[in-house]
Design a protein around this motif. Structure first.
Motif, PDB file in Angstrom:
ATOM      1  N   SER A  54      22.015   1.832  21.740  1.00  0.00           N
ATOM      2  CA  SER A  54      21.970   0.965  22.913  1.00  0.00           C
ATOM      3  C   SER A  54      21.495  -0.421  22.503  1.00  0.00           C
ATOM      4  O   SER A  54      20.812  -0.589  21.494  1.00  0.00           O
ATOM      5  N   ASN A  55      21.847  -1.439  23.291  1.00  0.00           N
ATOM      6  CA  ASN A  55      21.483  -2.810  22.973  1.00  0.00           C
ATOM      7  C   ASN A  55      19.979  -2.986  22.845  1.00  0.00           C
ATOM      8  O   ASN A  55      19.486  -3.645  21.935  1.00  0.00           O
ATOM      9  N   ALA A  56      19.234  -2.429  23.769  1.00  0.00           N
ATOM     10  CA  ALA A  56      17.776  -2.586  23.753  1.00  0.00           C
ATOM     11  C   ALA A  56      17.173  -2.001  22.490  1.00  0.00           C
ATOM     12  O   ALA A  56      16.296  -2.596  21.858  1.00  0.00           O
ATOM     13  N   GLU A  57      17.630  -0.812  22.098  1.00  0.00           N
ATOM     14  CA  GLU A  57      17.109  -0.175  20.887  1.00  0.00           C
ATOM     15  C   GLU A  57      17.461  -0.983  19.651  1.00  0.00           C
ATOM     16  O   GLU A  57      16.657  -1.104  18.720  1.00  0.00           O
ATOM     17  N   VAL A  59      17.954  -4.232  19.466  1.00  0.00           N
ATOM     18  CA  VAL A  59      17.128  -5.436  19.422  1.00  0.00           C
ATOM     19  C   VAL A  59      15.721  -5.114  18.936  1.00  0.00           C
ATOM     20  O   VAL A  59      15.154  -5.830  18.110  1.00  0.00           O
ATOM     21  N   GLU A  60      15.130  -4.047  19.453  1.00  0.00           N
ATOM     22  CA  GLU A  60      13.775  -3.668  19.050  1.00  0.00           C
ATOM     23  C   GLU A  60      13.706  -3.344  17.567  1.00  0.00           C
ATOM     24  O   GLU A  60      12.776  -3.737  16.872  1.00  0.00           O
ATOM     25  N   GLU A  61      14.706  -2.640  17.079  1.00  0.00           N
ATOM     26  CA  GLU A  61      14.733  -2.301  15.654  1.00  0.00           C
ATOM     27  C   GLU A  61      14.855  -3.554  14.804  1.00  0.00           C
ATOM     28  O   GLU A  61      14.192  -3.700  13.768  1.00  0.00           O
ATOM     29  N   LYS A  63      13.871  -6.608  15.622  1.00  0.00           N
ATOM     30  CA  LYS A  63      12.631  -7.372  15.682  1.00  0.00           C
ATOM     31  C   LYS A  63      11.537  -6.752  14.824  1.00  0.00           C
ATOM     32  O   LYS A  63      10.707  -7.455  14.240  1.00  0.00           O
ATOM     33  N   GLU A 103      18.747 -11.366  17.974  1.00  0.00           N
ATOM     34  CA  GLU A 103      19.337 -11.131  19.286  1.00  0.00           C
ATOM     35  C   GLU A 103      20.813 -10.747  19.166  1.00  0.00           C
ATOM     36  O   GLU A 103      21.387 -10.151  20.072  1.00  0.00           O
ATOM     37  N   LYS A 106      22.292  -7.296  19.958  1.00  0.00           N
ATOM     38  CA  LYS A 106      22.769  -6.847  21.265  1.00  0.00           C
ATOM     39  C   LYS A 106      24.274  -6.625  21.258  1.00  0.00           C
ATOM     40  O   LYS A 106      24.808  -5.846  22.029  1.00  0.00           O
TER      41      LYS A 106
END
Length: 444
Positions: A54-57, A59-61, A63, A103, A106
């Motif tokens: 997923s996009n959120a996962e 991005v977190e990875e 960062k 970013e 995403k």
């Protein structure tokens, strides 16, 4: 067959070389562009999972990877993604840029593998496009290009209305022999023959670093960074390596991309842990031009060429602009206001553009034990105007009258103030001189 049909007396070496390659390796030039991808990228593409998270996962990875990198790794990562980091000095600047690049996760792009290059329209030209790109990398353009890469403001002439030039930065230190080893042996400054008792004056073209030796006083600091142009950055690297070993102190803090020339620049801290220096090569071909502007004859063979920029850290964007307005209103200086910094321009000659830069950057060093800054104005008439304004604002330290200042060709102010309210912004003494001062190193 091709070589037999070419008359060697009429063919150019490049044509013969092309003919030889085409005759011996005819299939080499039709290889897919994917052949030229680095092995790491090939492997990454082969093992990359087909189903993206997923996009959120993602991005977190991404960062997390950014936060775990040191400054060198961040520069390598940003370089892979085509981001220019030559203006980044602090690690926080690199992290901010890397977060923006992250970013892109995403969209499902890989953190470590940038997009592959687009193949040329004709596969026949693939090898030539790979070996001879249309645009040279910035670091290579800065290294071989006359006048630098053109991206840094110091590669360009100073604007009209610039002040005459940076005279010197003066700092007190506790240990004279330690300071001389660091500045002369390590950084490559040439000592001036005009130094006074318990003082060491170090030449940097038409400017100087002046060191005052006082064992009973805390060492002074420059509240930011001092950028120094050198002839050969590799020489600085070698000398600093020897000095670090001799003094058993690690002065070199970081290696960065070349700013105005050369393949890299070096961030160095002085042995008293007070002042940072950025050493970078001058643009190609500037050495002789800078020597024509001014300086002592004994410094013509030194590796250090000039002071390029003196930066001062500020708490806010508003403060950076107030500092710039101070020099504009009191001394008639040309200034440039940007988003996070304001520059005051100096021009001792058309081939040397110097700046005093006020940057929004925290933490700000304490406003104690500050160095003294000296700069020159073009004429006594300009000096008189500035003296009158400073006297009216109550910031002249000495002398008390214009007659005395005219005789000395200089006056001293207590610090930099808000031009609207006269609030003290920074209690750094400024020595303001006319170009007619006998210690001015610019050739008349």
């Amino acid at each position: 067959f091709w070589l037999k049909t070419v008359h060697c007396s009429q063919a150019s070496p490049s044509f013969l070389g092309s003919a030889l390659l085409l005759g011996i390796f005819p299939n080499f030039f039709s290889v897919s562009p994917q052949f030229f991808l680095p092995m790491g990228q090939k492997a990454a593409r082969e093992v990359a999972p087909q189903g993206a998270a997923s996009n959120a996962e993602a991005v977190e990875e991404a960062k997390k990877k950014v936060n775990a990198m040191n400054a060198k790794e961040l520069r390598v990562y940003l370089g892979k993604h085509g981001v220019d980091t030559s203006r980044c000095v602090e690690k926080s600047d690199l992290v901010d840029l890397a977060m923006k690049v992250a970013e892109k996760a995403k969209k499902g792009s890989s953190m470590d593998t940038p997009e592959p290059p687009k193949p040329p329209k004709g596969e026949f030209l693939c090898c030539f496009n790979w070996l001879l790109p249309e645009k040279a990398p910035d670091w290579y353009a800065a290294k071989i290009g006359h006048g630098g890469s053109g991206k840094d403001i110091h590669d360009k002439p100073a604007p009209a209305g610039s002040l005459f030039g940076i005279g010197f930065v003066s700092m007190s230190v506790k240990d004279g022999p330690l300071a001389r080893t660091f500045y002369e042996t390590g950084m490559g400054f040439n000592p001036s023959s005009r130094g006074k008792n318990n003082e060491v004056w170090l030449n940097a073209g038409p400017s100087q670093i002046q060191i005052k030796i006082d064992p009973n006083k805390e060492s002074d600091r420059w509240p930011g960074e001092i950028r120094v142009w050198v002839d050969n950055i590799q020489t600085t690297y070698d000398h600093m390596a020897v000095t670090d070993g001799e003094l058993h102190i690690k002065h070199v803090c970081e290696y960065m991309h070349g700013i105005n020339g050369g393949e890299f620049s070096i961030k160095i801290i002085d042995p008293f842990l007070k002042t940072f220096y950025i050493m970078t090569e001058a643009p190609k071909g500037r050495k002789e031009l800078i020597h024509k502007i001014g300086g002592e004859s004994s410094s013509m063979k030194a590796n250090v060429l000039a002071l390029s920029d003196l930066s001062i850290k500020c708490k806010s964007r508003a403060d950076t602009q107030l500092f710039g307005e101070f020099y504009k209103q009191f001394f008639g200086a040309a200034i440039t206001v940007q988003q996070y910094e304001t520059m005051v321009h100096f021009s001792p000659g058309k081939d040397l553009h110097q700046t005093l830069t006020f940057k929004e950057d925290t933490p700000v060093p304490p406003a104690t034990d500050l160095a003294t800054f000296c700069f020159y104005m073009a004429s006594l008439q300009d000096l008189h105007k500035a003296f009158t304004k400073c006297k009216g604002a109550g910031i002249v330290e000495s002398p008390s009258t214009w007659e005395q200042a005219e005789k000395a060709h200089e006056f001293i102010i207590k610090g930099m103030v808000d031009p609207n309210t006269s609030r003290m912004l920074l209690p750094m003494r400024n020595i303001v001189r006319a170009a007619s001062h006998p210690e001015c190193l610019v050739y008349k």
